[in-house]
Design a protein around this motif. Sequence first.
Motif, PDB file in Angstrom:
ATOM      1  N   ALA A  80      -1.871   4.013   5.664  1.00  0.00           N
ATOM      2  CA  ALA A  80      -1.866   2.596   5.310  1.00  0.00           C
ATOM      3  C   ALA A  80      -1.880   1.715   6.553  1.00  0.00           C
ATOM      4  O   ALA A  80      -2.663   0.748   6.639  1.00  0.00           O
ATOM      5  CB  ALA A  80      -0.640   2.279   4.451  1.00  0.00           C
ATOM      6  N   LEU A 131       0.822  -1.208   0.000  1.00  0.00           N
ATOM      7  CA  LEU A 131       0.000   0.000   0.000  1.00  0.00           C
ATOM      8  C   LEU A 131       0.856   1.258   0.000  1.00  0.00           C
ATOM      9  O   LEU A 131       0.529   2.261  -0.652  1.00  0.00           O
ATOM     10  CB  LEU A 131      -0.935   0.001   1.215  1.00  0.00           C
ATOM     11  CG  LEU A 131      -2.073  -1.021   1.209  1.00  0.00           C
ATOM     12  CD1 LEU A 131      -2.802  -1.005   2.554  1.00  0.00           C
ATOM     13  CD2 LEU A 131      -3.053  -0.735   0.082  1.00  0.00           C
ATOM     14  N   TYR A 155       3.508   0.812  -3.585  1.00  0.00           N
ATOM     15  CA  TYR A 155       2.861   0.811  -4.900  1.00  0.00           C
ATOM     16  C   TYR A 155       1.547   1.594  -4.913  1.00  0.00           C
ATOM     17  O   TYR A 155       1.154   2.146  -5.937  1.00  0.00           O
ATOM     18  CB  TYR A 155       2.615  -0.630  -5.353  1.00  0.00           C
ATOM     19  CG  TYR A 155       3.903  -1.402  -5.534  1.00  0.00           C
ATOM     20  CD1 TYR A 155       4.611  -1.320  -6.715  1.00  0.00           C
ATOM     21  CD2 TYR A 155       4.412  -2.196  -4.511  1.00  0.00           C
ATOM     22  CE1 TYR A 155       5.810  -2.025  -6.887  1.00  0.00           C
ATOM     23  CE2 TYR A 155       5.596  -2.895  -4.659  1.00  0.00           C
ATOM     24  CZ  TYR A 155       6.296  -2.803  -5.851  1.00  0.00           C
ATOM     25  OH  TYR A 155       7.479  -3.478  -6.005  1.00  0.00           O
ATOM     26  N   GLY A 156       0.873   1.642  -3.765  1.00  0.00           N
ATOM     27  CA  GLY A 156      -0.359   2.419  -3.680  1.00  0.00           C
ATOM     28  C   GLY A 156      -0.120   3.879  -3.355  1.00  0.00           C
ATOM     29  O   GLY A 156      -1.050   4.691  -3.397  1.00  0.00           O
ATOM     30  N   LYS A 157       1.135   4.207  -2.997  1.00  0.00           N
ATOM     31  CA  LYS A 157       1.531   5.591  -2.696  1.00  0.00           C
ATOM     32  C   LYS A 157       0.769   6.190  -1.509  1.00  0.00           C
ATOM     33  O   LYS A 157       0.619   7.407  -1.419  1.00  0.00           O
ATOM     34  CB  LYS A 157       1.341   6.497  -3.932  1.00  0.00           C
ATOM     35  CG  LYS A 157       2.096   6.042  -5.172  1.00  0.00           C
ATOM     36  CD  LYS A 157       3.587   6.024  -4.942  1.00  0.00           C
ATOM     37  CE  LYS A 157       4.341   5.610  -6.202  1.00  0.00           C
ATOM     38  NZ  LYS A 157       5.812   5.526  -5.960  1.00  0.00           N
TER      39      LYS A 157
END
Length: 306
Positions: free
Chosen positions: A118, A107, A110-112
């Motif tokens: 997160a 998270l 890659y999910g920034k």
Amino acid sequence: MTTISSNRRTPQKFIAENGALAGLLLLALVIAIMQPTFLSAQNLVNVGVQAAVIAIMAFGMTFVVVAGGIDLSVGSIAALAAMVGALTAGPVGLVVGALCGLVNGALISYGKLPPFIATLAMLSVARGLTLVISEGQPHETDAVVTFLGSNLAPMVPLPLLLMLLFFGITGLILTRTNLGRRMYAIGGNEEAAKLSGIDVRKQKLWIYALSGLFAAAAGLVLAGRLGSAGPQAATGYELDAIAAVVIGGASLSGGVGRATGTLVGALVLAVLRNGLNLLQVPPFWQQVVIGAVIALAALLDSLRRR
């Protein structure tokens, strides 16, 4: 001239690196003067056992903080891992903890998502899953998990030995591995770390996976001590873990932190709680004192960085 300048910086460096240890010794001395039973062998062993769960969790938190992150989910991951371990087997709980950490890392990398958001989400998810699979009820642990909280011999508690084992593992990772060196590089300057060729996203996956794994181990040790896994176990432990890391001299801005400091930070919290109990300080006031100590440690961290 260089030698003179270096010598002048040495006392400051020594204080910065050993201030927590000096504080621990001073705190123990004050408590021992006020309550001599504090220095009894049995009580000192009890302090070590009380510190074990938070210390193991805090060692995993050290990796995250050194890399410039934060993990608010470790308490809930510990409870989930302990519950899974109680319902299945201890090693399965460790796998669950590592997987939760990997989700956090994904998270963030890659999910920034900011680490705060997160891991706050994982805090809620892991606690909710613990309540779901336990149906809100505590469950007794099996022989393997119970063994983790037992004594190998009189005055030789296994939780204390496990704390020392994880201390050694943490020190080795931070000082003897490429992953450890990359943690410091990422926490010191993430953009510079990227430019130097470090795959920051991949490293963060490993870092948060380690945090989840250590949290799971702490949860299993806690369940072993209690003889059961509860859906509300380890509530608030994430704050103690962060406090232990900060008290131990790590910087919340990243790039600074040591296994030794984290161990001392966890012992400071355990000694403080034990001493306040021996002195019969009301529980509500204990929270005030501990909060003040954490605030002081954060203030010293801020002053050191400035």
